[in-house]
Design a protein around this motif. Sequence first.
Motif, short mmCIF file in Angstrom:
data_model
loop_
_atom_site.label_atom_id
_atom_site.label_comp_id
_atom_site.label_asym_id
_atom_site.label_seq_id
_atom_site.Cartn_x
_atom_site.Cartn_y
_atom_site.Cartn_z
N GLU A 184 1.03 -1.39 0.02
CA GLU A 184 -0.01 -0.01 0.08
C GLU A 184 0.83 1.30 0.06
OE1 GLU A 184 -3.85 -1.61 2.32
OE2 GLU A 184 -2.14 -0.98 3.63
N ARG A 185 2.01 1.22 0.83
CA ARG A 185 3.07 2.33 0.72
C ARG A 185 3.68 2.55 -0.36
NH1 ARG A 185 4.32 0.31 5.82
NH2 ARG A 185 6.22 -0.57 4.96
N ALA A 186 3.95 1.44 -1.20
CA ALA A 186 4.45 1.48 -2.61
C ALA A 186 3.43 2.22 -3.60
CB ALA A 186 5.08 0.24 -3.07
N GLU A 187 2.44 1.86 -3.56
CA GLU A 187 1.07 2.18 -4.46
C GLU A 187 0.89 3.67 -4.17
OE1 GLU A 187 -3.62 1.38 -5.41
OE2 GLU A 187 -2.53 0.25 -3.74
N GLN A 188 0.90 3.95 -2.94
CA GLN A 188 0.73 5.69 -2.65
C GLN A 188 1.85 6.42 -3.15
OE1 GLN A 188 -0.37 6.73 1.36
NE2 GLN A 188 -2.17 5.95 1.34
N ALA A 189 2.96 5.91 -3.07
CA ALA A 189 4.31 6.67 -3.58
C ALA A 189 4.07 6.67 -5.17
CB ALA A 189 5.49 6.18 -3.01
N GLU A 190 3.82 5.63 -5.59
CA GLU A 190 3.63 5.76 -7.28
C GLU A 190 2.63 6.66 -7.52
OE1 GLU A 190 4.76 5.33 -10.89
OE2 GLU A 190 5.75 4.44 -9.15
N GLN A 191 1.72 6.76 -6.91
CA GLN A 191 0.50 7.61 -7.01
C GLN A 191 0.97 9.16 -7.18
OE1 GLN A 191 -2.72 6.61 -4.64
NE2 GLN A 191 -3.49 4.91 -5.77
N ALA A 192 1.85 9.44 -6.03
CA ALA A 192 2.29 10.81 -5.65
C ALA A 192 3.18 11.13 -6.62
CB ALA A 192 3.03 10.70 -4.28
N ARG A 193 3.97 10.36 -6.95
CA ARG A 193 5.07 10.61 -8.30
C ARG A 193 4.05 10.87 -9.74
NH1 ARG A 193 8.17 6.54 -5.77
NH2 ARG A 193 6.95 5.02 -6.85
N ALA A 194 3.18 10.34 -9.92
CA ALA A 194 2.30 10.40 -10.90
C ALA A 194 1.85 11.85 -10.94
CB ALA A 194 1.29 9.49 -11.20
N TYR A 202 8.01 17.16 -13.39
CA TYR A 202 9.22 16.85 -12.72
C TYR A 202 8.91 15.48 -12.27
CZ TYR A 202 13.06 16.02 -9.25
OH TYR A 202 14.07 15.71 -8.32
N ALA A 203 10.03 14.29 -12.69
CA ALA A 203 9.97 12.91 -12.52
C ALA A 203 11.29 12.50 -12.11
CB ALA A 203 9.58 12.18 -13.72
N PRO A 204 11.43 12.59 -10.54
CA PRO A 204 12.76 12.11 -9.91
C PRO A 204 13.07 10.83 -10.11
CG PRO A 204 11.15 12.47 -8.30
CD PRO A 204 10.45 13.08 -9.54
N THR A 205 14.47 10.92 -10.46
CA THR A 205 15.03 9.40 -10.44
C THR A 205 15.11 8.73 -9.22
OG1 THR A 205 17.21 10.14 -10.19
CG2 THR A 205 16.40 10.09 -12.49
N ALA A 206 15.33 7.27 -9.22
CA ALA A 206 15.62 6.77 -7.92
C ALA A 206 16.68 7.24 -6.98
CB ALA A 206 15.77 5.56 -8.16
N ALA A 207 17.63 7.71 -7.72
CA ALA A 207 18.92 8.11 -6.95
C ALA A 207 18.51 9.53 -6.28
CB ALA A 207 20.03 8.54 -7.72
#
Length: 226
Positions: A184-194, A202-207
């Motif tokens: 669920e945390r990963a899903e929320q993080a992906e939604q926030a990035r989108a 702006y689409a930050p890299t993993a680094a």
Amino acid sequence: MVDVGDGLDEADARHFTRPLPKSASAQMRFLVRQLKGTKPVADLLGISQRTVERYVKGELKKPRRALADRLYKEVRHRWQPGVRARARREAATRGGIFTSTRARFGFRAAEGSTDDPRIRDVSLALPPDYAARLFAAQESGASEAELQIPEEARDRLAAIAAAEGMSLRAYLARLAETLLTPAERAEQAEQARAVLKKWTGYAPTAAEEQDLDSELDRRLGRAAAR
């Protein structure tokens, strides 16, 4: 009091399709087959190898209460592993588990008042992710102490619940609703990035995300030290 490990085994037993062996001799023979010898069974139960052999042969039939309880629990823990595995997969992926315990809670108050310390029942439905972690801990050989919540943590939760005017059961239920599983945390993080990319481009890299997380941790740590 039922230990956490015993409670998990009891839950598994509700799914068994065949009854456990009833006599001490049948239970002992089952363990000998499972552990491939009388010596491992003797070590498991804390009795002599000769005693195990006498139960297997039917020379002994009525064990003391402590041994009878231990024998039953060890057989139950190993009975119908396929049925047990299916039930645990269901709980760990879809159904979750319902936990219930008894503990002494209360506050300094006049005897007989509603706050007077007494034994209370506490029940909570655990979501699948937490059930999976509990099963994994038990199967990896975690001790009963590792499976249980520490006493100081339980007392702190009870104090926090009381300060908010809630029962411990209600507080734990509310707390469980606010906690997220890793998925669920990963899903929320992906939604926030989108959303961030849509609004700002702006689409930050993993680094870059790692650097931002490190900087946030550093600032929070510095603020907490003040």
